[in-house]
Enzyme design. Sequence first.
Site, mmCIF file in Angstrom:
data_model
loop_
_atom_site.group_PDB
_atom_site.id
_atom_site.type_symbol
_atom_site.label_atom_id
_atom_site.label_comp_id
_atom_site.label_asym_id
_atom_site.label_seq_id
_atom_site.Cartn_x
_atom_site.Cartn_y
_atom_site.Cartn_z
ATOM 1 C CD GLU A 1 -42.835 -71.935 -32.409
ATOM 2 O OE1 GLU A 1 -43.595 -71.062 -31.911
ATOM 3 O OE2 GLU A 1 -42.039 -71.686 -33.311
ATOM 4 C CG ASP B 1 -39.642 -73.475 -34.230
ATOM 5 O OD1 ASP B 1 -40.769 -73.711 -34.606
ATOM 6 O OD2 ASP B 1 -39.277 -72.398 -33.713
ATOM 7 C CD GLU C 1 -37.766 -70.725 -38.614
ATOM 8 O OE1 GLU C 1 -36.935 -69.977 -39.165
ATOM 9 O OE2 GLU C 1 -38.542 -70.347 -37.737
#
Length: 280
Positions: free
Chosen positions: A102, A104, A106
């Site tokens: 993953e 990411d 955010e």
Amino acid sequence: MAPPFSNSNALLFFFLILPTVLLGSNLYNDFDLTWGGDQRAKILGGGELLSLSLDRLSGAGFQSKKDYLFGRIDMQIKLVAGNSAGTVTAYYLSSQGASHDEIDFEFLGNVSGEPYIMHTNVYTQGKGNREQQFYLWFDPTANFHTYSVVWKPWHVIFLVDNSPVRVFRNAESLGVPFPKEQRMKIYSSLWNADDWATRGGLVKTDWSKAPFTAYYRNFKAQECTGSCMSAGAEAWQNQKELDAYTRRRLRWVQRNFMIYNYCTDQNRFPQGFPPECTQS
Ligand SMILES: *[C@@H]1O[C@H](CO)[C@@H](O)[C@H](O)[C@H]1NC(C)=O
């Protein structure tokens, strides 16, 4: 005769939809709306603009129809404006399963006028704990900005408006798994995280300001095959070593805007830092 647009629709059209019509890309072809129902996740303007909304009942999300193995993925995002404290807009690449990889981004909202935090992480074979956090050098709610991932067999680069903010190098020679076998889809979701996102839950989401809305446009995915995969091709992102400009830009971002780096968090790693930290 009824006017074709209400005033607010007209504003939406001229400031959000029209510019993307001119630039191209059809989000209907690229994404499925997966969460939140058709009130909260929408593709607008014939495929030029996507919006996610969060209210007291639910957040919303979408995912890409295709999956990718190496390449460059660009998305323009305009984050929730105003008092966005407690909201989190997650935008990431991920494979499936327990030992998933993953990459990411955010975005943690804040009360009006205070800065968003851009949180980044890299999971390989199900293991993350590689957080780096940044403030941005602009207001990410005032305009669209481009958030990109350059994913090559030798590194993953996170970029904001084409400035590298983070490089995760392939450290397999040090025993660190690198994401290189599992294809990843692109996901995004907007949700409420006021139990932790705002300095450990200190500030609560102000539901009187709901719905909270984030916008997406100009998605571009160039999966990497053939000559794109050979090191030393023209573009800097194909070189294994970053060029001088890119290194300087990366240092500038890290020096001025990085607020957390797991690779310098002594308290968290009293026995010594993870092996990849010697490379960044
Ligand atoms: C919100 O603003 C405060 C004050 O500027 C800052 O300390 C904090 O890092 C910001 N972000 C979040 C998610 O709390």
